[in-house]
Design an enzyme around this catalytic site. Structure first.
Site, PDB file in Angstrom:
ATOM      1  N   CYS A   1       0.824  -1.203   0.000  1.00 31.55           N
ATOM      2  CA  CYS A   1       0.000   0.000   0.000  1.00 31.55           C
ATOM      3  C   CYS A   1       0.865   1.262   0.000  1.00 31.55           C
ATOM      4  O   CYS A   1       1.656   1.448  -0.917  1.00 31.55           O
ATOM      5  CB  CYS A   1      -1.010  -0.024   1.143  1.00 31.55           C
ATOM      6  SG  CYS A   1      -2.374   1.168   0.905  1.00 31.55           S
TER       7      CYS A   1
ATOM      8  N   HIS B   1      -3.758  -4.771  -0.519  1.00 32.84           N
ATOM      9  CA  HIS B   1      -3.371  -5.372   0.752  1.00 32.84           C
ATOM     10  C   HIS B   1      -3.455  -6.897   0.662  1.00 32.84           C
ATOM     11  O   HIS B   1      -4.533  -7.464   0.799  1.00 32.84           O
ATOM     12  CB  HIS B   1      -4.305  -4.891   1.871  1.00 32.84           C
ATOM     13  CG  HIS B   1      -4.107  -3.465   2.265  1.00 32.84           C
ATOM     14  ND1 HIS B   1      -3.189  -3.086   3.218  1.00 32.84           N
ATOM     15  CD2 HIS B   1      -4.696  -2.328   1.819  1.00 32.84           C
ATOM     16  CE1 HIS B   1      -3.227  -1.773   3.359  1.00 32.84           C
ATOM     17  NE2 HIS B   1      -4.125  -1.292   2.518  1.00 32.84           N
TER      18      HIS B   1
ATOM     19  N   GLU C   1      -2.539  -8.933   2.892  1.00 31.70           N
ATOM     20  CA  GLU C   1      -2.914  -9.428   4.218  1.00 31.70           C
ATOM     21  C   GLU C   1      -4.420  -9.346   4.458  1.00 31.70           C
ATOM     22  O   GLU C   1      -4.926  -9.943   5.414  1.00 31.70           O
ATOM     23  CB  GLU C   1      -2.155  -8.666   5.311  1.00 31.70           C
ATOM     24  CG  GLU C   1      -2.648  -7.279   5.640  1.00 31.70           C
ATOM     25  CD  GLU C   1      -2.223  -6.197   4.667  1.00 31.70           C
ATOM     26  OE1 GLU C   1      -2.486  -5.016   4.962  1.00 31.70           O
ATOM     27  OE2 GLU C   1      -1.625  -6.529   3.614  1.00 31.70           O
TER      28      GLU C   1
END
Length: 211
Positions: free
Chosen positions: A81, A191, A193
């Site tokens: 990001c 992202h 994650e």
């Protein structure tokens, strides 16, 4: 087991990144310690919020120097990001220009789309030969949350040097860089994650480069 440091410079989804990396088999430490960051098998540079604030935090822990030292030694770094955005030369937010790490030429600027921020799931266009997106099909979606991005890739090709692999995405007709693979330096605007199984596969792909 690969040893990964998530760089703690006061910005980013540190615990989310830590948990996601642990789930795919990494030994993870969240720290601002320069020695640990330099010596880890892999370094993750997260980031959320304003470009200028992220650079201020990164400079406070000498993060740009740590990144540069790792890359000089061919040691993997993954930006996520705003952690990708600060790898470029500069960012412009609300008319304020902030110098970035300068690993790639280019400017982070506000997206030109009717709806900003770009928030939610989106597909990407990965180039042929991508290691980052290995095992993922073209319809795979990743989770984005951002209002700014790199809308022009400015690194000119050089003879006898393998060019970076640049992945693109589109938000309401506005194209922007979604990921870059450049030797030991990889980065994603989205992202991983927060991207479920697809993000986990992407992180596994990165971990394979750490050995």
């Amino acid at each position: 087991m690969a040893r990964v440091v998530v760089l703690d410079y006061g910005s980013g989804n540190l615990r989310s990144a830590e948990r996601a990396l642990q789930r795919v088999g990494a030994h993870v430490e969240v720290t601002a310690d320069a020695k640990a960051a330099r010596e880890a098998d892999g370094l993750v540079v997260p980031g959320v919020g304003a470009y200028a604030a992220c650079m201020e935090g990164l400079n406070s822990v000498r993060g740009a120097r740590i990144i540069g030292e790792r890359l000089a030694g061919g040691r993997p770094v993954l930006g996520i990001c705003v952690g990708m955005q600060i790898l470029f030369e500069r960012g412009i937010e609300h008319g304020v220009l902030t110098e970035g790490c300068g690993e790639w030429p280019g400017t982070v600027e506000r997206l030109e789309a009717p709806i900003v921020p770009h928030m939610g799931w989106n597909t990407v266009r990965a180039p042929e030969g991508s290691q980052l997106f290995a095992g993922l099909d073209k319809d795979t979606r990743f989770y984005f949350v951002h209002s700014y991005g790199v809308r022009r890739w400015e690194l000119e090709p050089a003879e006898h040097i393998r060019p970076p692999l640049v992945t693109w995405a589109d938000h309401a007709g506005d194209e922007f860089v979604a990921a870059v693979e450049n030797g030991p330096l990889w980065a994603t605007q989205f992202h991983p994650e927060k991207s479920g199984d697809a993000g986990a596969q992407l992180l596994r792909n990165w971990l394979t480069t750490l050995s």
